[in-house]
Design an enzyme around this catalytic site. Structure first.
Site, short mmCIF file in Angstrom:
data_model
loop_
_atom_site.label_atom_id
_atom_site.label_comp_id
_atom_site.label_asym_id
_atom_site.label_seq_id
_atom_site.Cartn_x
_atom_site.Cartn_y
_atom_site.Cartn_z
N LYS A 13 0.84 -1.21 0.00
CA LYS A 13 0.00 0.00 0.00
C LYS A 13 0.87 1.26 0.00
O LYS A 13 0.66 2.17 -0.80
CB LYS A 13 -0.93 0.01 1.23
CG LYS A 13 -1.86 -1.19 1.29
CD LYS A 13 -2.77 -1.16 2.51
CE LYS A 13 -2.06 -1.37 3.82
NZ LYS A 13 -1.44 -2.70 4.01
N ARG A 89 -9.90 0.45 8.77
CA ARG A 89 -9.42 -0.90 9.06
C ARG A 89 -10.46 -1.74 9.79
O ARG A 89 -10.21 -2.91 10.07
CB ARG A 89 -8.20 -0.78 9.97
CG ARG A 89 -6.89 -1.04 9.28
CD ARG A 89 -5.82 -0.88 10.34
NE ARG A 89 -4.62 -1.58 10.02
CZ ARG A 89 -3.61 -1.02 9.36
NH1 ARG A 89 -3.68 0.21 8.92
NH2 ARG A 89 -2.52 -1.72 9.15
N ARG A 128 11.72 -5.57 4.46
CA ARG A 128 11.48 -4.12 4.30
C ARG A 128 12.47 -3.29 5.13
O ARG A 128 12.79 -3.63 6.26
CB ARG A 128 10.05 -3.79 4.75
CG ARG A 128 9.82 -2.28 4.84
CD ARG A 128 8.39 -1.90 4.96
NE ARG A 128 7.71 -2.53 6.07
CZ ARG A 128 6.40 -2.51 6.24
NH1 ARG A 128 5.64 -1.90 5.36
NH2 ARG A 128 5.84 -3.10 7.25
N ARG A 161 11.35 -1.85 10.80
CA ARG A 161 10.26 -1.54 11.73
C ARG A 161 10.18 -2.59 12.84
O ARG A 161 10.36 -3.78 12.58
CB ARG A 161 8.92 -1.50 10.96
CG ARG A 161 8.59 -0.11 10.46
CD ARG A 161 7.43 -0.06 9.53
NE ARG A 161 6.22 -0.75 9.98
CZ ARG A 161 5.06 -0.72 9.32
NH1 ARG A 161 4.97 -0.02 8.19
NH2 ARG A 161 4.02 -1.36 9.77
N ARG A 172 -0.48 -9.44 13.22
CA ARG A 172 -1.04 -8.43 12.30
C ARG A 172 -1.93 -9.09 11.25
O ARG A 172 -2.98 -8.56 10.88
CB ARG A 172 0.09 -7.64 11.64
CG ARG A 172 0.71 -6.63 12.58
CD ARG A 172 2.07 -6.17 12.12
NE ARG A 172 2.04 -5.43 10.87
CZ ARG A 172 3.12 -5.23 10.10
NH1 ARG A 172 4.29 -5.73 10.46
NH2 ARG A 172 3.02 -4.54 9.01
P1 AP5 Z 1 4.82 -1.60 1.79
O1 AP5 Z 1 4.47 -0.74 0.64
O2 AP5 Z 1 5.56 -0.99 2.94
O3 AP5 Z 1 3.54 -2.43 2.31
P2 AP5 Z 1 2.25 -1.92 3.10
O4 AP5 Z 1 1.07 -2.61 2.51
O5 AP5 Z 1 2.22 -0.42 3.14
O6 AP5 Z 1 2.57 -2.57 4.50
P3 AP5 Z 1 2.44 -2.03 5.97
O7 AP5 Z 1 3.14 -3.05 6.84
O8 AP5 Z 1 2.91 -0.61 6.11
O9 AP5 Z 1 0.93 -2.10 6.20
P4 AP5 Z 1 0.24 -2.24 7.52
O10 AP5 Z 1 -1.15 -2.07 7.08
O11 AP5 Z 1 0.54 -3.47 8.29
O12 AP5 Z 1 0.93 -1.12 8.43
P5 AP5 Z 1 0.58 0.40 8.74
O13 AP5 Z 1 1.81 1.17 8.68
O14 AP5 Z 1 -0.60 0.87 7.97
O15 AP5 Z 1 5.68 -2.82 1.19
C1 AP5 Z 1 6.30 -3.78 2.02
C2 AP5 Z 1 7.66 -4.17 1.42
O16 AP5 Z 1 7.47 -4.82 0.16
C3 AP5 Z 1 8.59 -2.98 1.14
O17 AP5 Z 1 9.88 -3.34 1.50
C4 AP5 Z 1 8.48 -2.76 -0.37
O18 AP5 Z 1 9.72 -2.30 -0.93
C5 AP5 Z 1 8.14 -4.15 -0.89
N1 AP5 Z 1 7.18 -4.10 -2.01
C6 AP5 Z 1 6.01 -3.42 -2.02
N2 AP5 Z 1 5.36 -3.59 -3.18
C7 AP5 Z 1 6.15 -4.42 -3.91
C8 AP5 Z 1 6.02 -4.99 -5.22
N3 AP5 Z 1 4.95 -4.75 -6.00
N4 AP5 Z 1 7.00 -5.81 -5.67
C9 AP5 Z 1 8.07 -6.07 -4.90
N5 AP5 Z 1 8.26 -5.56 -3.67
C10 AP5 Z 1 7.30 -4.74 -3.17
O19 AP5 Z 1 0.08 0.27 10.26
C11 AP5 Z 1 0.97 -0.11 11.30
C12 AP5 Z 1 0.20 -0.23 12.62
O20 AP5 Z 1 -0.42 1.04 12.95
C13 AP5 Z 1 -0.97 -1.22 12.62
O21 AP5 Z 1 -0.55 -2.55 12.89
C14 AP5 Z 1 -1.88 -0.64 13.73
O22 AP5 Z 1 -1.37 -0.98 15.00
C15 AP5 Z 1 -1.70 0.86 13.56
N6 AP5 Z 1 -2.76 1.43 12.68
C16 AP5 Z 1 -2.55 2.03 11.48
N7 AP5 Z 1 -3.74 2.41 10.94
C17 AP5 Z 1 -4.70 2.05 11.83
C18 AP5 Z 1 -6.12 2.14 11.83
N8 AP5 Z 1 -6.79 2.68 10.81
N9 AP5 Z 1 -6.78 1.63 12.91
C19 AP5 Z 1 -6.13 1.09 13.93
N10 AP5 Z 1 -4.79 0.97 14.00
C20 AP5 Z 1 -4.07 1.43 12.96
#
Ligand code: AP5
Length: 222
Positions: A13, A89, A128, A161, A172
């Site tokens: 994402k 979410r 990552r 991270r 997660r």
């Molecule tokens: P990346 O683009 O970083 O993936 P992502 O989907 O953004 O993954 P996240 O781990 O950030 O999502 P998440 O939803 O768990 O965490 P968030 O930060 O929102 O890609 C991952 C890796 O793959 C990278 O190294 C990239 O280079 C590689 N890659 C990507 N695309 C690729 C491709 N096409 N081909 C090859 N390689 C690729 O949330 C973190 C925490 O915050 C949550 O666990 C929760 O505790 C809290 N939180 C956040 N939002 C909320 C909410 N709305 N409600 C409650 N708690 C929340």
């Protein structure tokens, strides 16, 4: 363009958002990035969020909904469009978002559902690396930086991270399947869902989506 990005942890994402933000020129609002920034600054919100994030749990609905509402309703903040990454979410968050968007007259165009498979997710999350300075995303194999441990964009230090370890990734994923997966149907029922094969290369995905948006725009023209 007004978008929501949905999908499991590590589906890409944040990576896709960084690409689309440049071509669509919309505001990218990531709840994960905002919460991590608060944690870095050791603010009251950051300290509260850390208790949940480090364990792979969701931060309470009221806290994140208030955060998003303040971002979306600030003056002129989203007149040129928005891309929400990591919100909503839960069903409660999705319903709250609809209320906020109605109030500001900025309805959603698409909910993009990034579909990925577990082995790909684990490979992506464990490899990552994130820039401490500008937040740019890298991967030790898929997108290695030119100099090991150093950001290509700003020269900042790359880090792993705290929630990208095997045990927290498992939590997660469970949290995602229980709370977030059900809201896919919520957007499908609204006719806003667009499924995306997130195992594809991210530049290729960006090109496919830009074409879809362009065609959708033409269809809606009088
Ligand atoms: P990346 O683009 O970083 O993936 P992502 O989907 O953004 O993954 P996240 O781990 O950030 O999502 P998440 O939803 O768990 O965490 P968030 O930060 O929102 O890609 C991952 C890796 O793959 C990278 O190294 C990239 O280079 C590689 N890659 C990507 N695309 C690729 C491709 N096409 N081909 C090859 N390689 C690729 O949330 C973190 C925490 O915050 C949550 O666990 C929760 O505790 C809290 N939180 C956040 N939002 C909320 C909410 N709305 N409600 C409650 N708690 C929340």
């Amino acid at each position: 363009m007004r978008l929501v990005l949905l999908g499991p942890p590590g589906a890409g994402k944040g990576t896709l958002a960084a690409l689309l933000k440049k071509s669509l020129k919309v505001r990218h609002i990531s709840t994960g990035d905002i919460l991590r920034e608060e944690m870095k600054n050791n603010s009251a919100l950051g300290q509260e969020a850390k208790k949940y994030i480090d364990n792979g749990e969701l931060v309470p609905d009221e806290v994140v909904t208030k955060l998003i509402e303040s971002k979306l309703t600030a003056n002129d903040r989203v007149d040129g469009g928005y891309m929400l990454d990591g919100f909503p979410r839960t069903k409660k968050q999705a319903e709250a978002l609809d209320r906020i968007l109605k109030k500001i007259h900025r309805p959603l165009d698409y909910a993009l559902y990034l579909e990925s498979t577990l082995p790909v997710i684990i490979q992506r999350l464990t490899g990552r690396r994130v820039c401490r300075g500008c937040g740019a995303l890298f991967h030790v194999k898929n997108r290695p930086p030119r100099r090991e441990g150093i950001c290509d964009e700003c020269g900042g230090i790359l880090y792993q991270r705290a929630d990208d370890n095997a045990e927290t990734i498992k939590t997660r994923m469970e949290v995602y399947l229980k709370n977030t997966q059900p809201i896919i149907a919520y957007y499908e029922a609204q006719g806003k869902l667009k499924n995306v094969d997130a195992d594809k290369d991210s530049e290729e995905l960006q090109a496919i989506l830009m074409k879809t948006f362009d065609e959708g725009h033409k269809l809606n023209q009088p």
